[in-house]
Design an enzyme around this catalytic site. Sequence first.
Site, PDB file in Angstrom:
ATOM      1  CE  LYS A 100       5.969 -27.116  12.563  1.00  0.00           C
ATOM      2  NZ  LYS A 100       7.297 -26.874  11.777  1.00  0.00           N
ATOM      3  CE  LYS A 112      12.285 -33.136  12.208  1.00  0.00           C
ATOM      4  NZ  LYS A 112      11.537 -32.179  11.486  1.00  0.00           N
ATOM      5  CB  THR A 196       8.142 -23.102   4.843  1.00  0.00           C
ATOM      6  OG1 THR A 196       8.024 -24.585   4.569  1.00  0.00           O
ATOM      7  CG2 THR A 196       8.269 -22.699   6.370  1.00  0.00           C
ATOM      8  CB  SER A 355       4.856 -32.435   3.056  1.00  0.00           C
ATOM      9  OG  SER A 355       5.851 -32.185   2.944  1.00  0.00           O
TER      10      SER A 355
END
Length: 423
Positions: A100, A112, A196, A355
């Site tokens: 991504k 993550k 988003t 972010s």
Amino acid sequence: MSLSYEIENNGAWQTYLAQVDRVAPYLEADLIPYINTLKRPKRALIVDVPIVMDDGAIQHFEGYRVQHNLSRGPGKGGIRYHPDVELNEVMALSAWMTIKTAVLNLPYGGAKGGIRVDPKKLSARELERLTRRFTSEISPIIGPQNDIPAPDVGTNADIMGWMMDTYSSIKGHTVTGVVTGKPVHLGGSLGRVRATGRGVFVTGLEVAKKINLSIENSRVAVQGFGNVGSEAAYLFNKANAKVVCAQDHTGTIFNDDGLDVKSLQEHVAQTGGVAGFPDSSKIEDAEFWNVEMDILVPAALEGQITAERAQTLKAKLVLEGANGPTYPDADDVLGQRNIIVVPDVLCNAGGVTVSYFEWVQDMSSYFWTEDEINARLDKLMIQAVDDVWKKAQEKSCTMRTAAYILACERILKARKERGIFPG
């Protein structure tokens, strides 16, 4: 149980590996020797997280932080608190973050983390203790130039604030850039909550132009009416599209003339779901997939578009607001039917993009207005759509395959140009 066994026998990780294998034939020959870089995480940390509960008992929780790839910059990815969190899931999620961030051409790798816990069963004080102890355990591998966590399932801005404070206490000075998704007054960014959903709208708008689909009076169906789905629905409505159907965990509502999205947002805020909204009809959940629509926004859970549903879906454009809403065999059916899918790694990347803006603002201690943030977000999302679309035309493939080709090219070129230490 060995890490190699875990890697070989997990569905999520195997799905990711299959995606990489599908892309391999499209890559330039000089990048193929480096492809195994994508097939294994750079670093996986498993930590014990003991805390004292409110009743004085000591409980142990298992936590993880996986850094999949750091070739293009520090790791970036959320922290998940959920009873089903386990190493293989975190590995796969970190790998998808690598893809991504590369699709958006952000200077990040993928990471993550998570803890196997049901946060709803903890008091606020227990949740804070858990977060602070977990942060201290993973502190050796995170940092503004190493790996920057963010909120994910079961976590929020408050938890990011505790993480930032704990890490800062360890370092002896305030380090706002160690996490993103923080409260605004602790160095968080304006526009983050709606980013988003805005990204879903912007990518949809751009692809609609490319396929000559008019947004005005187009029929939109939205599955999931949380931050992502509701914001996308609002922006489509504002652009004179008709949001005719909305579905969430409380039910499915329909209005052939279009729902009043602003009023629906207020209704959901008051009642917790779309069910019972005035000026709408209740329909069976299964009927959602048979609604006459031009644009579908799956913004709820993974695995919603099956091959069977894809066979009869009436949409011209699918905008993946959720992660992994489309099964691979359904993807093939949609491609055969010439239904364009804007993949999750592009479509819902507005959150990680803002972010990135938050991280940049923290590093410079200079903050932008929400209008400035939205303008920068739109510019990056539009550029990413153009990049993926051109790659899809060049390689005669779907946008999903094109996004993976583009990302893998960027990652592997970085790996090749950096070389292998010590050589």
